[in-house]
Scaffold this motif. Structure first.
Motif, PDB file in Angstrom:
ATOM      1  N   THR B  37       7.462  71.977  85.149  1.00 12.77           N
ATOM      2  CA  THR B  37       6.035  71.934  85.499  1.00 12.77           C
ATOM      3  C   THR B  37       5.509  73.333  85.802  1.00 12.77           C
ATOM      4  O   THR B  37       4.376  73.648  85.468  1.00 12.77           O
ATOM      5  CB  THR B  37       5.756  70.999  86.703  1.00 12.77           C
ATOM      6  N   ILE B  40       4.705  74.994  82.352  1.00 10.77           N
ATOM      7  CA  ILE B  40       3.497  74.485  81.682  1.00 10.77           C
ATOM      8  C   ILE B  40       2.248  74.873  82.475  1.00 10.77           C
ATOM      9  O   ILE B  40       1.219  75.211  81.897  1.00 10.77           O
ATOM     10  CB  ILE B  40       3.525  72.938  81.526  1.00 10.77           C
ATOM     11  N   ARG B  41       2.372  74.799  83.795  1.00  9.76           N
ATOM     12  CA  ARG B  41       1.245  75.142  84.656  1.00  9.76           C
ATOM     13  C   ARG B  41       0.755  76.569  84.385  1.00  9.76           C
ATOM     14  O   ARG B  41      -0.431  76.819  84.244  1.00  9.76           O
ATOM     15  CB  ARG B  41       1.726  75.051  86.108  1.00  9.76           C
ATOM     16  N   HIS B 158       6.974  61.373  81.756  1.00  6.83           N
ATOM     17  CA  HIS B 158       5.850  62.291  81.664  1.00  6.83           C
ATOM     18  C   HIS B 158       5.058  61.853  80.437  1.00  6.83           C
ATOM     19  O   HIS B 158       5.630  61.336  79.481  1.00  6.83           O
ATOM     20  CB  HIS B 158       6.382  63.719  81.487  1.00  6.83           C
ATOM     21  N   ASN B 327       1.212  67.941  85.833  1.00  8.24           N
ATOM     22  CA  ASN B 327       1.884  69.221  85.955  1.00  8.24           C
ATOM     23  C   ASN B 327       1.517  70.006  87.215  1.00  8.24           C
ATOM     24  O   ASN B 327       2.273  70.853  87.661  1.00  8.24           O
ATOM     25  CB  ASN B 327       1.596  70.091  84.723  1.00  8.24           C
ATOM     26  N   GLU B 333       5.740  66.476  91.145  1.00 13.54           N
ATOM     27  CA  GLU B 333       6.779  67.505  91.008  1.00 13.54           C
ATOM     28  C   GLU B 333       8.034  67.130  91.792  1.00 13.54           C
ATOM     29  O   GLU B 333       9.135  67.522  91.432  1.00 13.54           O
ATOM     30  CB  GLU B 333       6.242  68.858  91.494  1.00 13.54           C
TER      31      GLU B 333
END
Ligand code: SF4
Lengths: 235, 488
Positions: B37, B40-41, B158, B327, B333
């Motif tokens: 995450t 991607i964040r 996800h 994300n 998370e």
């Protein structure tokens, strides 16, 4: 300026030092502070937990208590957000007094950044979710902190991530809440700061509770207490 | 495991806090999630930051969706007419069972026993693979991550990266075990892993005569379906087979190509953190001599019409399934997707699942599975005010149980009564009564001048398992104010 203090139920009951600090700070800056004694609670816990019906009377009584004041200061970002953003939705059409979170009042309304404070310690600042995303306080709190004599501000890694308090979330989902708190606390300790400051005592009681349990050498303080601190009367 | 799955909600999913505990205890899972995450964040933040008009794009995305939902029936009729005119067949499915019945019927009519699938949330929502299997049809997932989940007989965790909870080493082990012809010395190098999947999937593509897909968008004015993807595997499924069956939620409709332009900018940046996704496949009915010659569109309701009737809850139907909210979610998370007990995890799942499946056990707990931090709202490309929707769904959950006494309700009522009047609050702040029953510990370093309380009674126990609280102060602020504050 004559400023009404809405302290919030949590501060009134558990953290009177924060209220005293706001009074001391605003008086030092030459203003008059009043504490309307009819005040109780903004209703946030009830609204956020799904008890809108129970929240409504609290919203009405807040409006009645603070009607007619030119400025209301709230030393809690989440309660200030609740009042400003959500009260009009809970009871539409209610006359809303102008409510300012403490750092908004200082920077935007009173136009001060250096409040004449003295606090010779290392401090790290956690921008709580409501101060960051609901109110958009931006760098007001850190501008105020940087102007404090003797204070060294240390940057908090992952600052913008939620601490995991979330009101009743902290109990309903205690496991996740504690895991989020532990990660935040680890970041706080990584800074090496002696003091963790924020604009919300409710997040601090969660984070402080974890730090205390782990025996961390960190003191948690509401921003107001740091800004009120002076050489003659240190916090 | 796959046998336990039902539509939207996985059968027997425990309430969120309980399911979360398992995930919280799994260090490897938390590590995998944090790494994935965070990456991607960061990518998303970079490409979104490039667009000075991002705020306007979001406004436009939200406005288009709202306007479309306001007259969804009209747009769907237009869509049906255009698809039909272009040689496609439109079917309407009220719920999962009806959709599954239609699709299985169509597949069986072709005489095929194997189908290839494009990654699709709608078909997972209705549990299509299981329904097909029950009729003797094998569905091959062709999206790499979806394939990983399928081979492991696992559940997706996800929306965009269903195998986000797995790391490379785990995938290598899985491929070596499950994929026929995987080299004995397979490494966990991404290129090597992709090569194994490519060879395996290529055979499926070339053999398949029926494909099943979803769609990201349906453009009503021309009856055109749109699929965005990264691998090209979707394009293979959408072009090679003779029969194509698309199962799409009714809320995926947009009126025009001009509207599509907005979403083609919003979606890739929000989901994969790319300026543009590598493959965008669009098709309108059938084109003689090119691509599938038999095209069926199954329009899926499955609870959407009911959500649409809820003024606040309906905002969830704007969702374009980008997964940006997952994300950035601090709860997701730490728990991963499985704890949400549904094919829709994370913040969007917390507001969508309870609306699509209000009667499931997990649905009652999902609106509370959030600290209301607002990070999801901040990134959502169609500006779904998820915290607002969560509060609304909490209200519905609370109101549905009015009249049933519970400890929480009693506490909330008592708190409201106490806070309803300053004199009652003042009495409750009486220190003697507050501390009488609490065992005080050592002086606190965290709150100088106070003592540590390590154990709270009743519902407070959940708090004090990991957190101290400071002892109450000698006097409340209002007391101080009355005695000395005001005069100072
Ligand atoms: S709710 Fe918004 S951010 Fe979350 S998946 Fe849907 S569109 Fe994306």
């Amino acid at each position: 300026m004559r400023i009404a203090l809405f302290l919030t139920c949590v501060n009134d009951t558990m953290f009177p030092g924060t209220g005293k600090a706001v009074v001391k700070l605003l008086r030092r800056l030459g203003h008059t502070v009043v504490f309307p004694e009819e005040q109780t609670c903004c209703g946030q816990m009830h609204l956020n937990s799904g008890y809108r019906r129970e929240c409504e009377p609290l919203v009405r009584s807040f409006a009645a208590t603070f009607a007619g004041f030119d400025a209301v200061v709230v030393p809690s970002a989440s309660c200030a957000g609740m009042i400003r953003e959500l009260h009009p939705e809970v009871v539409p059409g209610l006359a809303a007094p102008p409510v300012h979170e403490l750092t908004e009042l200082l920077v935007d309304v009173l136009g001060v950044e250096d409040v004449g404070a003295y606090f010779p310690h290392t401090v790290t600042y956690h921008p709580t979710c409501h101060s960051l995303r609901m109110l958009g306080l931006g760098d007001r709190p850190t501008r105020l902190l940087r102007a404090v004599r003797g204070l060294e501000l240390l940057e908090l890694p992952g600052a913008e991530e939620c601490c995991g308090f979330g009101g009743t979330f902290a109990m309903k989902n205690a496991g996740v809440s504690a895991a989020m708190g532990a990660d935040k606390a680890a970041n706080v300790r990584r800074t090496g700061a002696a003091v963790l400051a924020a604009a919300d005592n409710s997040c601090l009681v969660h984070l402080g509770g974890g730090l205390s349990r782990d025996g961390a050498p960190v003191r948690v303080m509401h921003l107001a207490e740091i800004l009120a601190s002076t050489e003659e009367d240190p916090a | 495991m796959s046998g336990e799955r039902t539509d939207v909600v996985w059968l027997g999913s425990p309430a969120f806090p309980k399911a979360a505990e398992k995930a919280l205890a799994d260090d490897r899972l938390r590590g995998n999630l944090r790494n994935a995450t965070t990456t991607i964040r960061g990518k998303r933040a970079r490409v979104v930051g490039e667009r000075p008009d991002w705020a306007e794009l979001r406004d436009a995305g939200a406005a288009i969706k709202d306007a479309t939902l306001a007259d969804l029936a009209g747009h769907l009729e237009r869509l049906e007419a255009e698809v039909t005119a272009a040689g496609g067949t439109v079917h309407w499915a009220r719920d999962a069972a009806e959709a599954n019945r239609i699709v299985t019927g169509l597949v069986k009519a072709t005489g095929e026993t194997e189908v290839v699938k494009v990654k699709s949330m709608a078909t997972q929502e209705i549990g299509l693979n299981e329904a097909l299997a029950a009729e003797g049809v094998t569905a091959h997932e062709t999206d790499l991550a979806e394939l990983i989940v399928q081979l492991a007989d696992d559940r997706p965790s996800h929306i965009l990266v269903p195998a986000i909870h797995r790391n490379r080493a785990e995938i290598r082990e899985l491929f070596a075990r499950q994929v026929p012809g995987a080299p004995a010395d397979l490494t966990d190098d991404p290129a090597a892993l992709a090569e194994v999947a490519r060879r395996y999937l290529r055979e499926r593509f070339l053999a398949a005569r029926v494909a099943i897909s979803g769609a990201n968008f349906m453009v009503a004015e021309t009856g055109t379906l749109v699929v965005l993807e990264s691998e090209g595997n979707g394009r293979m499924c959408l072009t090679l087979p003779e029969t194509l069956i698309s199962v799409v939620g009714i809320e995926k409709t947009i009126p025009t190509w001009r509207d599509l332009e907005v979403f083609l900018q919003l979606l890739p940046r929000s989901s994969t953190g790319e300026r543009m996704n590598p493959y965008t496949t669009v098709w309108t009915g059938v084109t003689p001599g090119d691509g599938p010659q038999d095209f069926h569109l199954v329009l899926l309701d499955n609870g959407r019409t009911e959500a649409l009737a809820d003024e606040i809850g309906r905002s969830a139907l704007r969702c374009i399934r980008c997964s940006a909210c997952l994300n950035v979610c601090p709860v997701y998370e730490r728990t991963g997707g499985h704890a949400y007990g549904s094919v829709y995890p994370g913040p969007i799942g917390a507001i969508l699942t309870p609306q699509l499946r209000p009667d499931e056990e997990v649905s009652a707990s999902l609106p509370f599975a959030s600290s209301l931090c607002g990070a999801c709202y901040e990134v959502c490309p169609v500006k779904i005010d998820i915290p607002r929707a969560l509060i609304h769904l909490r209200e519905k959950a609370v109101d549905a149980k009015r009249g049933h006494p519970s400890a929480e309700r009693a506490a909330m009522k008592l708190a409201a009564w106490t806070l309803g009047n300053p004199r009652r609050l003042s009495a409750a702040q009486n220190v003697a009564s507050l501390t009488a029953r609490l065992p005080l510990g050592r002086p606190s370093r965290t709150w100088p001048g106070r003592r540590r309380i390590k154990r709270l009674p009743g519902p407070g126990r959940a708090w004090s398992r990991t957190r101290d609280v400071p002892s109450p102060p000698p006097q409340s602020f209002r007391r101080w104010w009355r005695e000395e504050g005001e005069e100072q």
